[in-house]
Design a protein around this motif. Structure first.
Motif, PDB file in Angstrom:
ATOM      1  N   GLY A  59      35.131 -39.605  -6.614  1.00 43.05           N
ATOM      2  CA  GLY A  59      34.614 -38.448  -7.334  1.00 43.05           C
ATOM      3  C   GLY A  59      33.127 -38.590  -7.585  1.00 43.05           C
ATOM      4  O   GLY A  59      32.585 -39.703  -7.551  1.00 43.05           O
ATOM      5  N   LYS A  60      32.460 -37.491  -7.821  1.00 45.98           N
ATOM      6  CA  LYS A  60      31.017 -37.534  -8.058  1.00 45.98           C
ATOM      7  C   LYS A  60      30.679 -38.267  -9.344  1.00 45.98           C
ATOM      8  O   LYS A  60      29.699 -38.983  -9.417  1.00 45.98           O
ATOM      9  CB  LYS A  60      30.445 -36.117  -8.079  1.00 45.98           C
ATOM     10  CG  LYS A  60      30.482 -35.474  -6.714  1.00 45.98           C
ATOM     11  CD  LYS A  60      29.875 -34.099  -6.722  1.00 45.98           C
ATOM     12  CE  LYS A  60      29.949 -33.517  -5.319  1.00 45.98           C
ATOM     13  NZ  LYS A  60      29.585 -32.150  -5.246  1.00 45.98           N
ATOM     14  N   SER A  61      31.467 -38.053 -10.373  1.00 47.02           N
ATOM     15  CA  SER A  61      31.161 -38.732 -11.637  1.00 47.02           C
ATOM     16  C   SER A  61      32.420 -39.213 -12.354  1.00 47.02           C
ATOM     17  O   SER A  61      32.321 -39.793 -13.411  1.00 47.02           O
ATOM     18  CB  SER A  61      30.378 -37.796 -12.553  1.00 47.02           C
ATOM     19  OG  SER A  61      31.168 -36.673 -12.865  1.00 47.02           O
ATOM     20  N   ALA A  62      33.569 -38.967 -11.767  1.00 47.15           N
ATOM     21  CA  ALA A  62      34.797 -39.317 -12.479  1.00 47.15           C
ATOM     22  C   ALA A  62      35.828 -39.868 -11.491  1.00 47.15           C
ATOM     23  O   ALA A  62      35.497 -40.616 -10.599  1.00 47.15           O
ATOM     24  CB  ALA A  62      35.332 -38.083 -13.202  1.00 47.15           C
ATOM     25  N   ARG A  65      38.871 -37.854  -5.858  1.00 52.10           N
ATOM     26  CA  ARG A  65      39.338 -36.497  -5.556  1.00 52.10           C
ATOM     27  C   ARG A  65      40.147 -36.521  -4.270  1.00 52.10           C
ATOM     28  O   ARG A  65      39.819 -37.243  -3.331  1.00 52.10           O
ATOM     29  CB  ARG A  65      38.149 -35.550  -5.376  1.00 52.10           C
ATOM     30  CG  ARG A  65      37.269 -35.477  -6.571  1.00 52.10           C
ATOM     31  CD  ARG A  65      36.149 -34.491  -6.470  1.00 52.10           C
ATOM     32  NE  ARG A  65      35.519 -34.343  -5.173  1.00 52.10           N
ATOM     33  CZ  ARG A  65      34.699 -33.354  -4.862  1.00 52.10           C
ATOM     34  NH1 ARG A  65      34.419 -32.429  -5.758  1.00 52.10           N
ATOM     35  NH2 ARG A  65      34.147 -33.276  -3.678  1.00 52.10           N
TER      36      ARG A  65
END
Length: 179
Positions: A59-62, A65
């Motif tokens: 994920g980009k920040s978490a 995905r």
């Protein structure tokens, strides 16, 4: 229609679930909202059937995905559904719009025209929201202002749709070499 929407949007490129849901909601609008409880089981069915594959990306920040993409079998299934839509996908306006959103993926203009002819034939049948003694009630015969409005709006929409269908079928017939 949910599965057709999933296959159609994934035909245009890989997406993660949230983006897919956003696109489907944009297409169906407030009329038929898409819940996670419908979307994710549909995706799971398509994955199990070998029509969609999923892979995990960071994920980009978490959290990671899941990215969904169409398989070759999924492409084939999409084409089959576009080539031979169910009757309800022709007769129900919202379902037909969903079909139209992806009909460009059917490569043969003659097959595209055949789908549009089915809608055209459906629209040419006499119909109304209301019937009296088994016959469709026209706007001018409706008993109140509101039913008159419903029928006038439906007639105007139907007139424009019939006009567009005739134009589109003519264009597709030229492309197919039949015009």
């Amino acid at each position: 229609m949910l599965e057709l929407s999933i296959l159609g949007f994934l035909r245009e490129g890989a997406l993660h679930g949230y983006d897919l849901k956003t696109r489907i909601q944009g297409l169906s609008g407030h009329i038929r909202p898409v819940s996670d409880g419908a979307l994710y089981p549909a995706i799971t069915r398509l994955v199990k059937a070998g029509l969609v594959e999923q892979r995990t990306e960071p994920g980009k920040s978490a959290a990671p995905r899941r990215i969904l993409s169409l398989t070759e079998a999924g492409r084939g299934e999409l084409l089959a559904r576009l080539r031979d839509p169910k009757d309800t996908e022709i007769t129900d306006g919202q379902r037909f719009f969903t079909l139209l959103a992806f009909l460009r993926h059917l490569p043969d203009p003659a097959e595209q025209a055949a789908v549009l002819r089915r809608r055209q034939a459906f629209l040419d049948m006499p119909a109304s929201f209301f019937y009296r003694e088994g016959k469709p009630v026209a706007a001018e015969e409706a008993p109140d202002l509101f039913r008159q409005g419903m029928l006038r709006i439906a007639r105007a929409t139907g007139t424009e749709e019939k006009k567009w269908l005739a134009e589109a079928i003519g264009t597709l017939e030229v492309e197919a070499g039949h015009g």
